[in-house]
Design an enzyme around this catalytic site. Structure first.
Site, PDB file in Angstrom:
ATOM      1  N   HIS A 485      59.992  30.560  39.410  1.00 11.07           N
ATOM      2  CA  HIS A 485      58.935  29.723  38.822  1.00 11.07           C
ATOM      3  C   HIS A 485      57.682  30.549  38.552  1.00 11.07           C
ATOM      4  O   HIS A 485      57.140  30.548  37.436  1.00 11.07           O
ATOM      5  CB  HIS A 485      58.623  28.570  39.785  1.00 11.07           C
ATOM      6  CG  HIS A 485      57.497  27.682  39.345  1.00 11.07           C
ATOM      7  ND1 HIS A 485      57.693  26.446  38.763  1.00 11.07           N
ATOM      8  CD2 HIS A 485      56.145  27.847  39.417  1.00 11.07           C
ATOM      9  CE1 HIS A 485      56.513  25.908  38.481  1.00 11.07           C
ATOM     10  NE2 HIS A 485      55.566  26.731  38.870  1.00 11.07           N
ATOM     11  N   GLU A 486      57.223  31.260  39.574  1.00 10.26           N
ATOM     12  CA  GLU A 486      56.008  32.067  39.404  1.00 10.26           C
ATOM     13  C   GLU A 486      56.251  33.226  38.439  1.00 10.26           C
ATOM     14  O   GLU A 486      55.337  33.625  37.705  1.00 10.26           O
ATOM     15  CB  GLU A 486      55.533  32.594  40.761  1.00 10.26           C
ATOM     16  CG  GLU A 486      55.121  31.516  41.752  1.00 10.26           C
ATOM     17  CD  GLU A 486      54.018  30.592  41.244  1.00 10.26           C
ATOM     18  OE1 GLU A 486      53.255  31.001  40.338  1.00 10.26           O
ATOM     19  OE2 GLU A 486      53.930  29.455  41.740  1.00 10.26           O
ATOM     20  N   HIS A 489      55.469  32.188  34.960  1.00 10.60           N
ATOM     21  CA  HIS A 489      54.033  32.322  34.654  1.00 10.60           C
ATOM     22  C   HIS A 489      53.689  33.775  34.336  1.00 10.60           C
ATOM     23  O   HIS A 489      52.953  34.060  33.380  1.00 10.60           O
ATOM     24  CB  HIS A 489      53.191  31.864  35.853  1.00 10.60           C
ATOM     25  CG  HIS A 489      53.122  30.382  36.030  1.00 10.60           C
ATOM     26  ND1 HIS A 489      52.775  29.521  35.023  1.00 10.60           N
ATOM     27  CD2 HIS A 489      53.327  29.613  37.130  1.00 10.60           C
ATOM     28  CE1 HIS A 489      52.783  28.274  35.485  1.00 10.60           C
ATOM     29  NE2 HIS A 489      53.114  28.304  36.759  1.00 10.60           N
ATOM     30  N   GLU A 514      52.763  24.675  32.499  1.00 13.04           N
ATOM     31  CA  GLU A 514      53.878  24.739  33.450  1.00 13.04           C
ATOM     32  C   GLU A 514      55.248  24.784  32.784  1.00 13.04           C
ATOM     33  O   GLU A 514      56.270  24.811  33.472  1.00 13.04           O
ATOM     34  CB  GLU A 514      53.815  23.541  34.408  1.00 13.04           C
ATOM     35  CG  GLU A 514      52.627  23.546  35.354  1.00 13.04           C
ATOM     36  CD  GLU A 514      52.667  24.677  36.377  1.00 13.04           C
ATOM     37  OE1 GLU A 514      53.774  25.135  36.721  1.00 13.04           O
ATOM     38  OE2 GLU A 514      51.590  25.102  36.833  1.00 13.04           O
TER      39      GLU A 514
END
Length: 704
Positions: A485-486, A489, A514
């Protein structure tokens, strides 16, 4: 970041592209000033000096192109101080560095207030916006955003109203700080006696405590006392979650649940004041509610778009969430031999965990044996190689560049394009460090001239426990998912190629930010991806497909209940900051009523979990963004799913989506990537994601 953006004043006249690197020796993050804690002061002072020169230049009213580029250079100059200070404040073990970073951050925020209330800059931006028809789409968008951001700060209001806006913003900032401080100060705890009630597998959660107990030796003899040993369980969120999930003692779960959802009591009043302050700010700004003010710049554009979306989602998930609840109740009845089998709030996590374990025969230690940290980092490298034809290379850190001996630095390199950006990895937990996982910007990308590009520099911060040897650290799959997930980003930042820092990477509207991170979570669950890196730490065996299928089955077992909870959180957020009668007397009663209406879970009188739901601060009226991202990511994944590791898939993700940051309309990017069915327009403006892909994925019946 803020209203302000950035630009360089030199002409773009060279045809060969060169890369501007930000390295220097013996300085934190390789930023020239940061060779000592006191360097933050010089860093801030020079940023203010340089920005002042640019402000003076903008006052002369140069061309629209020069105004937008000068504004972007101001943004780049200011943000480089604020962003590096933010990372330092959350991760640096040296208190002197942290304190100096705090001072620099406060100084720059004060300067930002000066910039964002500067009428000369506002007038120049308005002039440039009127004359910008010959500029690029990105430059025109930048000027529109700048003008709108200035006005969101109230600069266009009369002096009296502007003073009130400033007063409210100061109060809101103070209340947010007080709310967070109360969470740290009053995490809550429960003392359990005797100590034998806590099984050994939970001893890592607790600390021993003792109490005096009176004893009588015999009827005629003197009384005495002895020390009885117990255990204290803190009810901070991570510990509370573990206790609720793994403690077999109903009474212990009940005690920690009630205590953990009843602290900090001081935030009952703080939250009420925050809601009122934000409401007053919104009214000064001409909005009916803070939700209207907050949502206006986003893709949704209005609470009138958000609320029907959330209610549609709530109706969509209701039937399956009810089925899941009945399954948990039956499981509890069978296990406990109780005919009624009522499910209390402190039972849910415990019995869900037991059901997953017994149904899919999953052993968390077996799953973790395939996910050493070194394997997972290899997986991220495989991902960028497969999708984008790029490779991560370890770069030696110069003296003073790192803030911890275990920090790694990687360059993302493309064989034809050269270095694309730089990534610091700070992966291990340590005392005083930011407790979660997050992506921090250090330097945004931007085009300095036709031949020069400032490369993005970011940090990925996690808190994995255990040995500091990546081959011996084992991650549970939830941690793997969080890492991916990170990383989504981070890729958004590293692959961004915008002209202006103002739009670099994750500098996008809230309900768009997101989507990449949610999309890359899918990669953490796909067997075709996992088999490329998930290998047993001792045998080297590839992760079995049946194990991955069991993991996915366990994940999906209560997916509707998990989604229903997120919808409920978003409804709470929207409602508290939406239109209502003020002053709001009882926040907890509003929250409890929404729980009864939109979930099947019981509200326990006297509890108020919302007093430490810090997303109400950071995402005020924006928590719905997670659900927007979930729907959009489901549709995009459907497009990628056939061949998720191909260069064709990666090229589409990069060129149609990730490289644009916030430089293009989010709706245009989504449409280019996945087709016009990915969203629909709403009456009065705003867009709403199509929920069909998520419905299909979760086997839900779409409501018509």
């Amino acid at each position: 970041m803020s209203t302000i953006t950035a630009v360089h004043l030199k002409k773009w006249n060279s045809l060969t592209l060169t890369i501007r690197r930000t390295f220097t020796s013996s300085a934190l993050y390789a930023l020239p000033h940061l060779n000592s804690p006191q360097g933050f002061q010089a860093f801030a002072d020079e940023a203010i000096l340089r920005s002042g020169e640019l402000v003076g230049y903008i006052k002369t009213m140069p061309s629209a192109a020069e105004i937008v580029r000068a504004m972007d250079e101001i943004s780049d100059t200011v943000c480089s101080v604020i962003d590096s200070a933010e990372l330092c404040r959350h991760t640096h073990p040296n208190r002197e560095f942290v304190e100096e970073a705090n001072k620099a951050s406060m100084k720059m925020n004060e300067y930002l207030h000066y910039l964002n209330t500067n009428h000369d800059l506002y007038d120049a931006v308005k002039k440039a916006e009127q004359e910008c028809h010959m500029l690029s789409e990105e430059a025109q968008r930048g000027l529109r955003n700048l003008r709108a951001d200035f006005e969101r700060g109230g600069i266009h209001l009369c002096a009296e109203k502007l003073d009130r806006v400033n007063t409210q913003n100061i109060e809101i900032s103070q209340l947010c700080r007080e709310y967070n401080e109360n969470i740290v100060r009053d995490a809550g705890y429960v003392d359990i006696y005797p100590s034998s009630r806590i099984p050994k597998n939970l001893h890592y959660l607790v600390k021993p405590v003792y109490r005096s107990e009176s004893i009588t030796k015999d009827l005629s003899g003197p009384n005495g006392t002895l020390k009885e040993k117990g255990f204290r369980i803190k009810t901070d969120p991570p510990t509370l979650a573990s206790a609720l999930q793994f403690s077999s003692d109903d009474e212990i779960r009940k005690m920690v649940y009630i205590r953990g959802n009843s602290v900090p009591h001081a935030n009952v009043n703080v939250l009420k004041r925050l809601i009122s302050a934000r409401h007053e700010l919104a009214q000064i700004m001409g909005c009916k509610s803070y939700a209207e003010f907050a949502v206006k710049p986003n893709m949704a554009s209005s609470p009138k778009v958000v609320m029907p979306f959330l209610l549609e989602m709530s109706n969509m998930v209701r039937a399956k969430a009810k089925e899941e609840l009945e399954l948990i109740k039956k499981f509890k009845r069978d296990r406990c031999g109780q005919s009624d089998g009522d499910l209390r709030p402190w039972d849910e996590a415990y019995y869900m965990t037991m059901m997953k374990s017994s149904t899919y025969k999953l052993d968390s230690s077996v799953v973790a044996s395939y996910f050493s940290l070194s394997n997972c980092l290899e997986g991220l490298k495989v991902l960028v190689q497969s999708l984008f034809g790029a490779t991560f290379h370890n770069i030696p850190l110069t003296a003073g560049e790192s803030w911890d001996p275990q920090v790694l630095k990687l360059s993302l390199h493309h064989p034809e394009e050269g270095d694309l950006g730089y990534l610091y990895l700070d992966l291990y937990s340590r005392k005083g460090k930011y407790p979660g996982c997050a992506h921090f910007a250090i330097k945004g990308g931007r085009r300095i001239s036709q031949s020069e590009y400032q490369l993005p520099v970011v940090a990925l911060v996690c808190n994995f426990s255990g040995s500091r040897n990546p081959s011996s650290v084992r991650l549970n799959h939830s941690e793997v998912e969080t890492l991916f997930h990170e990383f989504g980003h981070a890729l958004h930042s590293l692959l961004s190629r915008t002209d202006y820092q103002h739009f670099s990477g994750t500098r996008v509207v809230l309900d768009f930010a997101e989507i990449p991170s949610n999309l890359f979570e899918y990669y953490a669950w796909d067997y075709r991806v996992l088999r490329t890196f998930a290998r047993h730490h001792s045998t080297g065996e590839e992760i079995p497909q049946k194990l991955v299928e069991a993991m996915r089955g366990a994940r999906d077992m209560f997916a509707a209940t998990d989604l229903q909870r997120q919808i409920y959180y978003a409804l709470v957020d929207q409602t508290l900051f939406g239109e209502q009668t003020f002053p709001l007397e009882d926040v907890s009663s509003v929250v409890a009523e929404l729980k009864r209406e939109h979930t099947y879970l019981e509200h326990v009188d006297g509890t108020h979990w919302e007093t430490r739901f810090s997303h109400l601060l950071n995402y005020g009226a924006g928590y719905y963004s997670y659900l927007y991202a979930k729907c959009f990511a489901a549709t995009i994944w459907k497009m990628c799913e056939e061949d998720p590791l191909s260069l064709t898939t990666g090229d589409a993700l990069r060129t149609k989506f990730l490289q644009h940051g916030g430089a293009r309309e989010p709706s245009d990017l989504l449409n280019d990537l996945a087709g016009d069915g990915i969203y629909r327009h709403c009456d009065g403006g705003g867009i709403i994601p199509d929920i069909s892909s998520l419905c299909d994925e979760m086997k839900l019946v779409k409501q018509y």
